[in-house]
Write a protein that holds these residues in place. Sequence first.
Motif, mmCIF file in Angstrom:
data_model
loop_
_atom_site.group_PDB
_atom_site.id
_atom_site.type_symbol
_atom_site.label_atom_id
_atom_site.label_comp_id
_atom_site.label_asym_id
_atom_site.label_seq_id
_atom_site.Cartn_x
_atom_site.Cartn_y
_atom_site.Cartn_z
ATOM 1 N N LEU A 77 66.368 12.265 57.574
ATOM 2 C CA LEU A 77 65.125 11.784 57.244
ATOM 3 C C LEU A 77 64.693 12.813 56.688
ATOM 4 O O LEU A 77 63.472 12.077 56.026
ATOM 5 C CB LEU A 77 64.325 12.179 59.096
ATOM 6 C CG LEU A 77 62.877 11.790 59.238
ATOM 7 C CD1 LEU A 77 62.233 10.436 59.242
ATOM 8 C CD2 LEU A 77 62.477 12.413 60.525
ATOM 9 N N LEU A 78 64.870 14.167 56.190
ATOM 10 C CA LEU A 78 63.967 14.457 55.129
ATOM 11 C C LEU A 78 64.304 14.226 54.097
ATOM 12 O O LEU A 78 63.166 14.555 52.946
ATOM 13 C CB LEU A 78 64.692 15.896 55.680
ATOM 14 C CG LEU A 78 64.270 16.901 56.474
ATOM 15 C CD1 LEU A 78 64.761 18.568 56.915
ATOM 16 C CD2 LEU A 78 62.325 17.172 56.666
ATOM 17 N N ALA A 79 65.479 14.008 53.711
ATOM 18 C CA ALA A 79 65.872 12.704 51.684
ATOM 19 C C ALA A 79 64.894 11.927 51.911
ATOM 20 O O ALA A 79 64.336 11.954 51.117
ATOM 21 C CB ALA A 79 67.469 12.732 52.123
ATOM 22 N N LEU A 80 64.593 10.588 53.050
ATOM 23 C CA LEU A 80 64.156 9.965 53.248
ATOM 24 C C LEU A 80 62.977 10.032 52.940
ATOM 25 O O LEU A 80 61.828 9.051 52.461
ATOM 26 C CB LEU A 80 64.106 9.119 54.194
ATOM 27 C CG LEU A 80 65.604 7.686 54.249
ATOM 28 C CD1 LEU A 80 65.311 7.620 56.107
ATOM 29 C CD2 LEU A 80 65.893 7.309 53.503
ATOM 30 N N GLN A 144 69.842 12.325 42.857
ATOM 31 C CA GLN A 144 69.535 12.419 45.398
ATOM 32 C C GLN A 144 69.544 14.029 44.708
ATOM 33 O O GLN A 144 68.159 14.345 45.236
ATOM 34 C CB GLN A 144 70.873 12.060 45.983
ATOM 35 C CG GLN A 144 70.158 11.987 47.101
ATOM 36 C CD GLN A 144 71.477 11.416 47.945
ATOM 37 O OE1 GLN A 144 72.395 11.282 48.378
ATOM 38 N NE2 GLN A 144 70.635 11.385 49.127
ATOM 39 N N ILE A 145 70.599 14.793 43.943
ATOM 40 C CA ILE A 145 70.180 16.088 43.758
ATOM 41 C C ILE A 145 68.895 16.089 43.502
ATOM 42 O O ILE A 145 68.076 16.928 43.737
ATOM 43 C CB ILE A 145 71.578 16.369 43.780
ATOM 44 C CG1 ILE A 145 73.042 16.710 44.242
ATOM 45 C CG2 ILE A 145 71.025 19.164 43.381
ATOM 46 C CD1 ILE A 145 73.634 17.558 44.294
ATOM 47 N N VAL A 146 68.598 16.410 41.994
ATOM 48 C CA VAL A 146 67.413 16.020 41.463
ATOM 49 C C VAL A 146 66.426 15.859 42.808
ATOM 50 O O VAL A 146 64.857 16.460 42.461
ATOM 51 C CB VAL A 146 67.083 15.238 40.811
ATOM 52 C CG1 VAL A 146 66.149 15.613 39.985
ATOM 53 C CG2 VAL A 146 68.154 15.804 39.180
ATOM 54 N N GLU A 147 66.040 14.558 42.883
ATOM 55 C CA GLU A 147 64.939 14.086 43.444
ATOM 56 C C GLU A 147 64.575 14.766 45.258
ATOM 57 O O GLU A 147 63.766 15.583 45.408
ATOM 58 C CB GLU A 147 65.578 12.207 44.873
ATOM 59 C CG GLU A 147 64.319 11.986 44.599
ATOM 60 C CD GLU A 147 64.564 10.740 46.007
ATOM 61 O OE1 GLU A 147 64.454 9.047 44.888
ATOM 62 O OE2 GLU A 147 65.564 10.383 46.291
ATOM 63 N N LEU A 148 65.893 15.668 45.747
ATOM 64 C CA LEU A 148 65.879 16.628 46.935
ATOM 65 C C LEU A 148 65.108 17.539 46.088
ATOM 66 O O LEU A 148 64.318 18.372 46.994
ATOM 67 C CB LEU A 148 66.804 16.730 47.739
ATOM 68 C CG LEU A 148 67.652 15.537 48.189
ATOM 69 C CD1 LEU A 148 69.358 15.954 48.975
ATOM 70 C CD2 LEU A 148 66.893 14.877 49.315
ATOM 71 N N ARG A 149 65.726 17.986 45.357
ATOM 72 C CA ARG A 149 64.813 19.709 44.745
ATOM 73 C C ARG A 149 63.698 19.591 44.350
ATOM 74 O O ARG A 149 62.983 20.357 44.456
ATOM 75 C CB ARG A 149 66.040 19.940 43.801
ATOM 76 C CG ARG A 149 66.537 21.392 42.886
ATOM 77 C CD ARG A 149 67.447 21.853 43.015
ATOM 78 N NE ARG A 149 67.122 23.792 42.297
ATOM 79 C CZ ARG A 149 67.480 24.426 41.383
ATOM 80 N NH1 ARG A 149 68.945 24.039 41.548
ATOM 81 N NH2 ARG A 149 66.867 25.354 41.232
ATOM 82 N N TYR A 150 63.570 18.966 43.720
ATOM 83 C CA TYR A 150 62.196 18.190 42.198
ATOM 84 C C TYR A 150 61.122 17.742 43.310
ATOM 85 O O TYR A 150 60.355 18.758 43.752
ATOM 86 C CB TYR A 150 62.635 17.694 41.140
ATOM 87 C CG TYR A 150 60.902 17.689 40.789
ATOM 88 C CD1 TYR A 150 61.079 18.908 39.895
ATOM 89 C CD2 TYR A 150 60.290 16.831 40.437
ATOM 90 C CE1 TYR A 150 59.916 19.014 38.972
ATOM 91 C CE2 TYR A 150 58.995 16.804 39.983
ATOM 92 C CZ TYR A 150 59.073 18.215 38.939
ATOM 93 O OH TYR A 150 57.534 17.737 38.781
ATOM 94 N N PHE A 151 61.050 16.751 43.959
ATOM 95 C CA PHE A 151 60.377 16.098 44.731
ATOM 96 C C PHE A 151 60.128 16.722 46.572
ATOM 97 O O PHE A 151 59.109 16.816 47.344
ATOM 98 C CB PHE A 151 60.323 14.463 45.256
ATOM 99 C CG PHE A 151 60.246 13.996 43.547
ATOM 100 C CD1 PHE A 151 58.903 13.818 43.964
ATOM 101 C CD2 PHE A 151 60.844 13.923 42.986
ATOM 102 C CE1 PHE A 151 57.799 13.227 42.925
ATOM 103 C CE2 PHE A 151 60.410 13.484 41.702
ATOM 104 C CZ PHE A 151 59.386 13.025 41.816
ATOM 105 N N GLY A 153 61.707 19.690 47.156
ATOM 106 C CA GLY A 153 61.177 21.830 47.516
ATOM 107 C C GLY A 153 62.427 22.082 47.739
ATOM 108 O O GLY A 153 62.380 23.211 48.158
ATOM 109 N N TYR A 154 63.797 21.368 48.362
ATOM 110 C CA TYR A 154 64.802 21.957 48.865
ATOM 111 C C TYR A 154 65.760 22.806 48.337
ATOM 112 O O TYR A 154 65.891 23.156 46.710
ATOM 113 C CB TYR A 154 65.535 21.165 49.696
ATOM 114 C CG TYR A 154 64.571 19.827 49.983
ATOM 115 C CD1 TYR A 154 64.848 20.894 51.827
ATOM 116 C CD2 TYR A 154 64.573 19.455 50.145
ATOM 117 C CE1 TYR A 154 64.106 20.228 52.287
ATOM 118 C CE2 TYR A 154 63.817 18.450 51.446
ATOM 119 C CZ TYR A 154 63.650 19.581 52.615
ATOM 120 O OH TYR A 154 62.726 17.960 53.597
ATOM 121 N N GLU A 155 66.279 23.986 48.901
ATOM 122 C CA GLU A 155 67.363 25.097 47.911
ATOM 123 C C GLU A 155 68.398 23.858 47.630
ATOM 124 O O GLU A 155 68.689 23.353 48.065
ATOM 125 C CB GLU A 155 67.387 26.226 48.701
ATOM 126 C CG GLU A 155 65.619 27.080 48.726
ATOM 127 C CD GLU A 155 65.230 27.894 46.835
ATOM 128 O OE1 GLU A 155 65.893 27.593 46.431
ATOM 129 O OE2 GLU A 155 64.470 27.543 47.023
#
Length: 187
Positions: A77-80, A144-151, A153-155
């Motif tokens: 859910l958080l990734a989506l 997907q890592i770029v998206e999660l990290r950039y958009f 804001g996840y560590e």
Amino acid sequence: METPAPEAPVTQLLARARAGDAQAMSAAYAAVYEELKRTARLQLRRMRDDFQTTALVNEAYLKLGGAQLAANDRNHLLALSARAMRQVLVDDARMRKSDKRGNGQDALTLSAIDMDAGNRAAVDVLALDELLQSLHRADERAAQIVELRYFGGYEETEIAEMLGITDRTVRRDWRKARAFLLAEMGT
């Protein structure tokens, strides 16, 4: 930083939502709402955009299809949601770019391809979206890592948990993705 809610209740709510319980999806989204607002706040601060945090979270929910969303668990859910926030911001940038008058506004930019170094490059959100699409074709997990990290804001540790991989793999893919994006930008 706030402690994230336990995954089990959200996962159970999502299972109920997939089974047809209309209120369960709203309850699951409400359970992660504060974390999504934190993510949106970080993203919008980085962009210096006039988008409101709550509006971005709500637009992302609508983009996800609200009650029709079929997320498997809290991490999914958080990734989506991170992907939906990206899409909302891209749609907003496209709308601004297509505005014939322009209203004298500066181009909407994002800063963070080189997030680890103190100097942040300004990247147009539409160009970043195109670069991420290219990266997705070359390496889906790195994108997907770029998206999660950039958009999102996840560590790195949060991303590793979300994707079921090690922190080391996240760091390696992040370096590879940054190198790819910088090469594509001609830097």
